[in-house]
Design a protein around this motif. Structure first.
Motif, PDB file in Angstrom:
ATOM      1  N   LYS A  47       6.339   7.525  -5.040  1.00  0.00           N
ATOM      2  CA  LYS A  47       5.077   8.244  -4.965  1.00  0.00           C
ATOM      3  C   LYS A  47       5.200   9.544  -4.170  1.00  0.00           C
ATOM      4  CE  LYS A  47       2.691   3.798  -4.858  1.00  0.00           C
ATOM      5  NZ  LYS A  47       1.659   2.996  -4.190  1.00  0.00           N
ATOM      6  N   CYS A  69      -2.309   4.663   2.364  1.00  0.00           N
ATOM      7  CA  CYS A  69      -2.296   4.259   3.769  1.00  0.00           C
ATOM      8  C   CYS A  69      -0.852   4.145   4.248  1.00  0.00           C
ATOM      9  CB  CYS A  69      -3.021   2.927   3.969  1.00  0.00           C
ATOM     10  SG  CYS A  69      -2.181   1.518   3.252  1.00  0.00           S
ATOM     11  N   LEU A 124       0.877   1.626   5.315  1.00  0.00           N
ATOM     12  CA  LEU A 124       1.628   0.507   4.771  1.00  0.00           C
ATOM     13  C   LEU A 124       2.155   0.836   3.378  1.00  0.00           C
ATOM     14  CD1 LEU A 124       2.555  -2.341   5.355  1.00  0.00           C
ATOM     15  CD2 LEU A 124       0.399  -3.188   4.434  1.00  0.00           C
ATOM     16  N   ASP A 125       1.347   1.522   2.609  1.00  0.00           N
ATOM     17  CA  ASP A 125       1.735   1.989   1.292  1.00  0.00           C
ATOM     18  C   ASP A 125       3.016   2.833   1.390  1.00  0.00           C
ATOM     19  OD1 ASP A 125       1.643   2.554  -1.392  1.00  0.00           O
ATOM     20  OD2 ASP A 125      -0.015   3.981  -1.258  1.00  0.00           O
ATOM     21  N   VAL A 152       6.134   0.671   2.604  1.00  0.00           N
ATOM     22  CA  VAL A 152       6.652  -0.204   1.553  1.00  0.00           C
ATOM     23  C   VAL A 152       7.438   0.611   0.526  1.00  0.00           C
ATOM     24  CG1 VAL A 152       5.978  -1.617  -0.430  1.00  0.00           C
ATOM     25  CG2 VAL A 152       4.971  -2.044   1.800  1.00  0.00           C
ATOM     26  N   LEU A 202       8.081  -8.509  10.973  1.00  0.00           N
ATOM     27  CA  LEU A 202       8.161  -9.047   9.617  1.00  0.00           C
ATOM     28  C   LEU A 202       9.361  -9.992   9.488  1.00  0.00           C
ATOM     29  CD1 LEU A 202       6.708  -8.867   6.904  1.00  0.00           C
ATOM     30  CD2 LEU A 202       8.319  -7.068   6.241  1.00  0.00           C
ATOM     31  N   VAL A 204       6.539 -10.203   0.126  1.00  0.00           N
ATOM     32  CA  VAL A 204       5.600  -9.086   0.163  1.00  0.00           C
ATOM     33  C   VAL A 204       6.069  -7.916  -0.704  1.00  0.00           C
ATOM     34  CG1 VAL A 204       6.452  -7.656   2.059  1.00  0.00           C
ATOM     35  CG2 VAL A 204       4.002  -8.077   1.824  1.00  0.00           C
ATOM     36  N   LYS A 250       5.139  -3.468  -5.756  1.00  0.00           N
ATOM     37  CA  LYS A 250       4.338  -2.264  -5.564  1.00  0.00           C
ATOM     38  C   LYS A 250       2.978  -2.548  -4.932  1.00  0.00           C
ATOM     39  CE  LYS A 250       3.054   1.680  -8.506  1.00  0.00           C
ATOM     40  NZ  LYS A 250       3.187   2.196  -9.880  1.00  0.00           N
ATOM     41  N   TRP A 251       2.456  -3.762  -5.075  1.00  0.00           N
ATOM     42  CA  TRP A 251       1.043  -3.956  -4.766  1.00  0.00           C
ATOM     43  C   TRP A 251       0.719  -4.963  -3.675  1.00  0.00           C
ATOM     44  CZ3 TRP A 251      -1.306  -0.032  -6.653  1.00  0.00           C
ATOM     45  CH2 TRP A 251      -0.942   0.518  -7.884  1.00  0.00           C
ATOM     46  N   ALA A 265       1.512  -5.820  -0.578  1.00  0.00           N
ATOM     47  CA  ALA A 265       1.175  -5.418   0.782  1.00  0.00           C
ATOM     48  C   ALA A 265      -0.187  -4.728   0.811  1.00  0.00           C
ATOM     49  CB  ALA A 265       2.247  -4.494   1.353  1.00  0.00           C
ATOM     50  N   LEU A 266      -0.457  -3.949  -0.212  1.00  0.00           N
ATOM     51  CA  LEU A 266      -1.735  -3.234  -0.294  1.00  0.00           C
ATOM     52  C   LEU A 266      -2.911  -4.180  -0.465  1.00  0.00           C
ATOM     53  CD1 LEU A 266      -0.739  -0.510   0.089  1.00  0.00           C
ATOM     54  CD2 LEU A 266      -0.611  -0.202  -2.374  1.00  0.00           C
TER      55      LEU A 266
END
Lengths: 111, 111
Positions: free
Chosen positions: A3, A8, A10-11, A14, A94, B17, B20-21, B23-24
């Motif tokens: 991306k 956010c 966390l986004d 990750v 984690l 976790v 792509k999604w 964690a969000l």
DNA sequence: CGGTATCCGCTTTGATACTG
DNA sequence: CAGTATCAAAGCGGATACCG
């Protein structure tokens, strides 16, 4: 790293550490400098191709430092940058979580 | 959730976790109970298919609780389990790290 | 509203062989 | 030792259409 904008923190995180191997490589480097072959032996199941590919990416992210020693046989050493170390520290909780719940996680039915 | 054994806690956690999604979604649920449509609106760019798919997986992992209210129109509410909350807490430092370095990360060249 | 089902392309990963 | 090259397989995720 797919991306260009993130919704956010966390986004974003990750996206940087995502994929099958990067977190493991980061973790393997937390003890200090490691040679290519050491990393390969230390990370179970990784191929040379994936290891080098991930290391290169992490180098461009500024997480990993690559030092080539021009000699025969070749010697290349990988280490964490300050940026990489900061990410590694953020991953500790984690890792601890995973450690605590590993047996539970392994017991989850897959499909 | 692809592996059956893990080399370390971080390995296990990333497997849970990862993608792509997840964690969000976890993060979106940290404020409390959310309806399906709320989640969809709250997570930018996710399709219905991916949202339901990830939610179902997280349900089988025991991270998320799904409550169906039999009424017309249908109402389904999702919330975190204690297990999900514990994972969310472990993700906070990573989220903070991403927050702090977001502009740096966005400036990294892709390709 | 809250889903399912199907199709399909792209990226990620793996296997194998080869090189400076 | 530390890679590179190539091909093939697997999987992730998107688009669209439809259903109770």
């Amino acid at each position: 790293m797919k991306k260009r904008t993130y919704s956010c923190g966390l986004d974003a995180a990750v996206d940087v550490v995502g994929g099958k191997w990067k977190a493991l490589i980061l973790w393997e480097l937390h003890t200090g400098v490691r040679r290519f072959a050491e990393l390969r032996r230390g990370i179970d199941g990784i191929s040379e191709k994936m290891l080098i590919q991930q290391l290169r990416e992490m180098e461009t992210y500024g997480l990993v430092h690559r030092e080539v020693h021009r000699q025969v046989p070749p010697k290349v050493e990988y280490s964490l940058t300050d940026f990489g170390r900061s990410l590694n520290e953020a991953l500790i909780p984690l890792g601890d979580w995973g450690e605590r719940h590993m047996s539970t996680i392994e017991a989850i039915p897959r499909d």
